[in-house]
Design a protein around this motif. Structure first.
Motif, short mmCIF file in Angstrom:
data_model
loop_
_atom_site.label_atom_id
_atom_site.label_comp_id
_atom_site.label_asym_id
_atom_site.label_seq_id
_atom_site.Cartn_x
_atom_site.Cartn_y
_atom_site.Cartn_z
N SER A 44 -56.37 16.63 -14.18
CA SER A 44 -56.17 15.28 -15.11
C SER A 44 -54.68 15.12 -15.24
O SER A 44 -54.11 13.68 -16.36
N GLY A 45 -54.11 15.12 -14.02
CA GLY A 45 -53.14 14.08 -13.53
C GLY A 45 -52.23 15.22 -13.65
O GLY A 45 -50.38 14.05 -13.04
N LYS A 46 -52.15 16.04 -13.74
CA LYS A 46 -49.98 16.92 -14.33
C LYS A 46 -49.42 17.33 -12.32
O LYS A 46 -50.75 17.91 -11.98
N LYS A 47 -48.67 17.52 -12.30
CA LYS A 47 -47.79 17.57 -10.79
C LYS A 47 -47.80 19.28 -10.58
O LYS A 47 -47.89 20.11 -11.57
N PRO A 48 -48.64 19.79 -9.40
CA PRO A 48 -48.85 21.19 -9.56
C PRO A 48 -47.61 21.67 -9.48
O PRO A 48 -47.41 23.24 -10.19
N ARG A 49 -45.80 21.56 -9.35
CA ARG A 49 -44.73 22.25 -9.33
C ARG A 49 -45.10 23.15 -11.22
O ARG A 49 -44.30 23.32 -11.72
N GLN A 50 -44.72 21.25 -12.24
CA GLN A 50 -45.13 21.70 -13.02
C GLN A 50 -45.82 21.82 -13.57
O GLN A 50 -45.97 23.36 -14.40
N ILE A 51 -47.81 22.36 -13.62
CA ILE A 51 -48.34 23.61 -13.41
C ILE A 51 -47.71 25.09 -12.87
O ILE A 51 -47.98 25.63 -14.30
N PHE A 52 -47.17 25.35 -12.48
CA PHE A 52 -46.73 26.29 -11.61
C PHE A 52 -45.11 26.85 -12.79
O PHE A 52 -45.19 27.95 -13.33
N ILE A 53 -45.08 25.79 -12.87
CA ILE A 53 -43.55 26.42 -13.79
C ILE A 53 -44.04 26.40 -15.28
O ILE A 53 -43.86 27.55 -15.96
N ASP A 54 -45.00 25.58 -15.84
CA ASP A 54 -45.61 25.99 -16.97
C ASP A 54 -46.29 27.43 -17.22
O ASP A 54 -46.48 27.81 -18.64
N ASN A 55 -46.91 28.03 -16.26
CA ASN A 55 -47.14 29.04 -16.49
C ASN A 55 -46.40 30.34 -16.09
O ASN A 55 -46.93 31.33 -15.31
N GLY A 56 -45.08 29.31 -16.04
CA GLY A 56 -44.59 30.82 -15.91
C GLY A 56 -43.95 31.69 -14.23
O GLY A 56 -43.22 32.51 -14.04
N PHE A 57 -43.93 31.23 -13.17
CA PHE A 57 -43.52 30.78 -12.37
C PHE A 57 -42.19 30.38 -11.91
O PHE A 57 -41.34 29.02 -11.94
N ASN A 58 -41.05 31.03 -11.62
CA ASN A 58 -40.22 30.59 -10.46
C ASN A 58 -40.65 30.27 -9.28
O ASN A 58 -40.80 30.80 -8.47
N LEU A 59 -40.03 28.73 -8.96
CA LEU A 59 -40.54 27.89 -7.88
C LEU A 59 -39.53 29.17 -6.67
O LEU A 59 -39.78 29.13 -6.05
N GLN A 60 -37.99 29.27 -7.04
CA GLN A 60 -37.04 29.82 -6.07
C GLN A 60 -37.58 31.00 -5.19
O GLN A 60 -37.51 31.33 -4.46
N LEU A 61 -38.75 32.12 -6.48
CA LEU A 61 -38.80 33.60 -6.31
C LEU A 61 -39.98 33.10 -5.11
O LEU A 61 -40.34 33.47 -4.14
N ILE A 62 -41.07 31.97 -5.37
CA ILE A 62 -42.32 32.27 -5.18
C ILE A 62 -42.28 30.90 -2.99
O ILE A 62 -42.99 30.98 -2.91
N GLY A 63 -41.44 30.34 -3.52
CA GLY A 63 -41.05 29.14 -2.82
C GLY A 63 -41.52 27.46 -3.11
O GLY A 63 -42.83 27.11 -3.95
N ASP A 64 -40.25 26.47 -3.18
CA ASP A 64 -40.58 25.18 -3.26
C ASP A 64 -42.38 24.31 -2.83
O ASP A 64 -42.44 23.88 -4.08
N ASP A 65 -43.27 24.97 -2.40
CA ASP A 65 -43.86 24.14 -1.81
C ASP A 65 -45.14 24.94 -1.98
O ASP A 65 -46.39 24.94 -1.62
N LYS A 66 -45.27 26.25 -2.39
CA LYS A 66 -46.27 27.08 -3.08
C LYS A 66 -47.27 26.36 -4.25
O LYS A 66 -48.55 26.68 -3.36
N PRO A 67 -47.04 25.92 -4.60
CA PRO A 67 -47.83 25.31 -5.65
C PRO A 67 -48.42 24.45 -5.39
O PRO A 67 -49.76 23.45 -5.49
N PHE A 68 -47.96 23.33 -3.79
CA PHE A 68 -49.30 22.26 -3.87
C PHE A 68 -49.91 22.59 -2.11
O PHE A 68 -50.43 22.19 -2.23
N VAL A 69 -49.34 23.90 -1.69
CA VAL A 69 -50.03 24.47 -0.56
C VAL A 69 -51.35 25.23 -1.44
O VAL A 69 -52.44 24.77 -0.78
N CYS A 70 -51.25 25.49 -2.68
CA CYS A 70 -51.92 26.53 -3.19
C CYS A 70 -53.17 25.26 -3.55
O CYS A 70 -54.25 25.38 -4.20
N ILE A 71 -52.27 24.94 -4.75
CA ILE A 71 -53.93 23.71 -5.80
C ILE A 71 -54.40 22.57 -4.72
O ILE A 71 -55.58 22.36 -4.21
N LYS A 72 -53.33 22.63 -3.25
CA LYS A 72 -54.16 21.93 -2.46
C LYS A 72 -55.48 22.55 -1.80
O LYS A 72 -56.80 22.49 -2.26
#
Length: 136
Positions: A44-72
């Motif tokens: 629907s147009g939301k960015k992977p990083r924003q999806i993970f952040i909105d769902n309570g994930f700390n990107l510094q903990l899981i890794g900045d690229d994790k949202p892109f890799v997982c959603i892909k």
């Protein structure tokens, strides 16, 4: 596989997130409902990083690229097998990644042929080593 290692304290933090099913020192297993929701939000147009952040994930903990890799990866499974594919995809009991697609007979044959070729080369090397040792 990711080169990030999760400490015990990191694992406890991640397990508090309802979108996480399981965490080891090497990987995070996400809840199927989160995977489905994330793919739909992405479509629907939301960015992977924003999806993970909105769902309570700390990107510094899981890794900045994790949202892109997982959603892909999840998008591919979703496209091939729909929501059910995301509910079933994960890791097998042997730690082998299940991507929601089965290997074709041709793929299995190529792997078997490559393994045979490797084992034959290994046998030849061992024969040469034994011959050299006998010659001493």
């Amino acid at each position: 596989m990711s080169n990030i290692f999760y400490s015990e304290s990191d694992q406890h933090i991640l397990l508090r997130n309802p979108n996480v099913e399981k965490v080891t020192d090497r990987y995070i297993s996400y809840h199927p409902d989160f995977k489905i929701r994330a793919v739909k939000e992405y479509l629907s147009g939301k960015k992977p990083r924003q999806i993970f952040i909105d769902n309570g994930f700390n990107l510094q903990l899981i890794g900045d690229d994790k949202p892109f890799v997982c959603i892909k990866r999840w998008r591919i499974i979703f496209k091939q097998r729909g929501e059910q594919g995301l509910r079933e995809a994960g890791r097998s009991s042997k730690g082998i990644r299940l991507t929601g697609r089965e290997s074709s007979i041709e793929d299995k044959l190529k792997k078997a042929e490559a393994k045979i070729k490797f084992l034959e080369a290994e046998n030849e090397l061992l024969k040469k080593i034994r011959e050299k040792e006998r010659g001493r």
